[in-house]
Design a protein around this motif. Structure first.
Motif, mmCIF file in Angstrom:
data_model
loop_
_atom_site.group_PDB
_atom_site.id
_atom_site.type_symbol
_atom_site.label_atom_id
_atom_site.label_comp_id
_atom_site.label_asym_id
_atom_site.label_seq_id
_atom_site.Cartn_x
_atom_site.Cartn_y
_atom_site.Cartn_z
ATOM 1 N N MET A 40 0.909 -1.243 -0.002
ATOM 2 C CA MET A 40 0.116 -0.056 -0.072
ATOM 3 C C MET A 40 0.725 1.419 0.063
ATOM 4 S SD MET A 40 -2.893 1.422 2.673
ATOM 5 C CE MET A 40 -1.449 1.419 3.904
ATOM 6 N N LYS A 41 1.821 1.392 0.845
ATOM 7 C CA LYS A 41 2.762 2.433 0.842
ATOM 8 C C LYS A 41 3.546 2.577 -0.491
ATOM 9 C CE LYS A 41 3.528 3.413 5.783
ATOM 10 N NZ LYS A 41 4.594 4.165 6.544
ATOM 11 N N PHE A 43 2.551 1.556 -3.408
ATOM 12 C CA PHE A 43 1.671 2.159 -4.588
ATOM 13 C C PHE A 43 1.269 3.581 -4.340
ATOM 14 C CE2 PHE A 43 1.121 -2.403 -5.665
ATOM 15 C CZ PHE A 43 1.557 -2.412 -6.637
ATOM 16 N N MET A 44 1.063 3.992 -3.061
ATOM 17 C CA MET A 44 0.765 5.558 -2.751
ATOM 18 C C MET A 44 1.885 6.099 -2.873
ATOM 19 S SD MET A 44 -1.401 5.034 1.063
ATOM 20 C CE MET A 44 -1.365 6.753 1.283
ATOM 21 N N GLY A 45 3.263 5.743 -2.608
ATOM 22 C CA GLY A 45 4.519 6.645 -2.981
ATOM 23 C C GLY A 45 4.708 6.882 -4.507
ATOM 24 N N GLY A 47 2.414 6.762 -6.716
ATOM 25 C CA GLY A 47 1.531 7.654 -7.278
ATOM 26 C C GLY A 47 1.573 9.036 -6.886
ATOM 27 N N LEU A 48 2.265 9.420 -5.739
ATOM 28 C CA LEU A 48 2.599 10.678 -5.470
ATOM 29 C C LEU A 48 3.787 11.220 -6.283
ATOM 30 C CD1 LEU A 48 2.634 10.637 -1.711
ATOM 31 C CD2 LEU A 48 0.980 12.005 -3.201
ATOM 32 N N SER A 83 7.454 13.203 -0.646
ATOM 33 C CA SER A 83 6.627 12.283 0.032
ATOM 34 C C SER A 83 6.351 10.910 -0.460
ATOM 35 C CB SER A 83 5.336 12.981 0.343
ATOM 36 O OG SER A 83 5.250 14.330 0.969
ATOM 37 N N GLY A 84 6.392 10.957 -1.673
ATOM 38 C CA GLY A 84 6.212 9.552 -2.238
ATOM 39 C C GLY A 84 7.589 8.855 -2.045
ATOM 40 N N LEU A 87 7.315 7.621 1.607
ATOM 41 C CA LEU A 87 6.260 6.421 1.677
ATOM 42 C C LEU A 87 7.048 4.943 1.361
ATOM 43 C CD1 LEU A 87 2.991 7.838 0.734
ATOM 44 C CD2 LEU A 87 3.510 6.640 2.925
ATOM 45 N N ARG A 159 3.047 11.576 8.300
ATOM 46 C CA ARG A 159 2.039 10.504 7.566
ATOM 47 C C ARG A 159 2.924 9.591 6.908
ATOM 48 N NH1 ARG A 159 -3.431 13.452 6.127
ATOM 49 N NH2 ARG A 159 -4.216 14.052 8.271
ATOM 50 N N THR A 160 4.093 9.952 6.383
ATOM 51 C CA THR A 160 5.101 9.196 5.603
ATOM 52 C C THR A 160 5.698 8.186 6.603
ATOM 53 O OG1 THR A 160 6.592 10.782 5.464
ATOM 54 C CG2 THR A 160 5.010 10.992 3.519
#
Length: 292
Positions: A40-41, A43-45, A47-48, A83-84, A87, A159-160
């Motif tokens: 999850m982290k 793919f979130m990273g 995406g950012l 941030s990405g 993450l 949050r990261t």
């Protein structure tokens, strides 16, 4: 327990944990990074980073934006990318972590490595990226003595990367317990309670003997709180709190905090807070000495 609350069965353990668990018996509590956490982290990273790259393309290429020293512009263009990356690093750092709690200490497994941290061998517990804590909570024995104390974490930032506890063993070995662990708040309480029980008798005896109890740059004695050559006597102590990631101690004499230091620079803040709270009650009354 598994992520679904079911009891852990032998096939659920990583292979390196099977032998220690069979030898030590079932743990009291189990904490782990869910398998989906790292993905999850990641793919979130990702995406950012992609979103940040698209924003940069639109600004520099499509709209031919000017180069200006603007704080907001920097955050807009490079904040998502930074941030990405954070993450992705956090997901890589935390993947596959298990923490098993036993009466004698912690067993930490991550990517094939098993390390034990007996409670009585942990010299320091450090709080990183913890923003705010509530007032100390205590367990009191039947005779009125303090058995355990801990600082409930009210808020943590980043949050990261999240917050984490760092445990330093007496041989300098270090373990990181990140907030991405399921049940992190409960683990924080357990670590503080058990390390307090292991440390408190010797610390309280040292305090009552008149010696200073050191917490790196700050220490506590029967005379009060010490910082370098400065001292805050007990009768001048107004309040102590953890806010904005700092340990703040206030004096009755000044509006400015007497002490204002990053929380991570104060080892064992749960022990420090307990000593700060009940230390004044152990200070001899000068009038009693005169009567004697």
């Amino acid at each position: 327990m598994t992520d679904d609350g079911e009891p852990l069965r032998p096939p659920d353990w990583p292979i390196e944990l099977v032998e220690p668990v069979e030898r030590l018996g079932p743990p009291d509590e189990v904490f782990r990074i869910p398998r989906s956490h790292a993905l999850m982290k990641f793919f979130m990273g990702l995406g950012l980073i992609v979103g940040g790259g698209l924003t940069n393309y639109l600004y520099w290429v499509v709209f031919n934006g000017p180069v200006v020293a603007e704080h907001f512009l920097f955050l807009l263009l490079f904040g998502p990318i930074i941030s990405g990356l954070g993450l992705i690093y956090a997901g890589w750092r935390d993947r596959g972590l298990w923490v098993l709690v036993y009466p004698m200490g912690l067993l930490r497994w991550q990517r094939g490595e098993v390390v034990t941290f007996p409670w009585d061998e942990i010299d320091e517990v450090l709080f990183f990226r913890v923003v705010e804590c509530e007032k100390p909570q205590r367990e009191i024995a039947g005779d009125g003595t303090i058995e355990a104390s801990w600082l409930p974490i009210a808020k943590y930032g980043s949050r990261t990367l999240g917050a984490h506890l760092s445990l330093i063993r007496n041989d300098a070995a270090e373990a990181t317990l990140p907030s991405s662990l399921a049940g992190f708040m409960r683990l924080c309480q357990v670590v503080q309670e058990e390390t307090f029980r292991a440390k408190w008798p010797a610390i309280w005896e040292r305090f009552l003997s008149g010696s200073r109890v050191a917490f790196r740059t700050v220490s506590i004695s029967l005379a009060g709180v010490h910082r370098d050559a400065d001292i805050l006597p007990w009768y001048e102590l107004d309040d102590a709190l953890i806010q904005n990631g700092k340990l703040i101690i206030k004096s009755r004499r000044t509006l400015k905090p007497w002490l204002d230091v990053p929380l991570q620079t104060v080892p064992n803040p749960h022990v420090f807070a307990a000593l700060l709270l009940i230390g004044p009650s152990a200070v001899p009354d000068p009038e009693d000495d005169e009567d004697d």
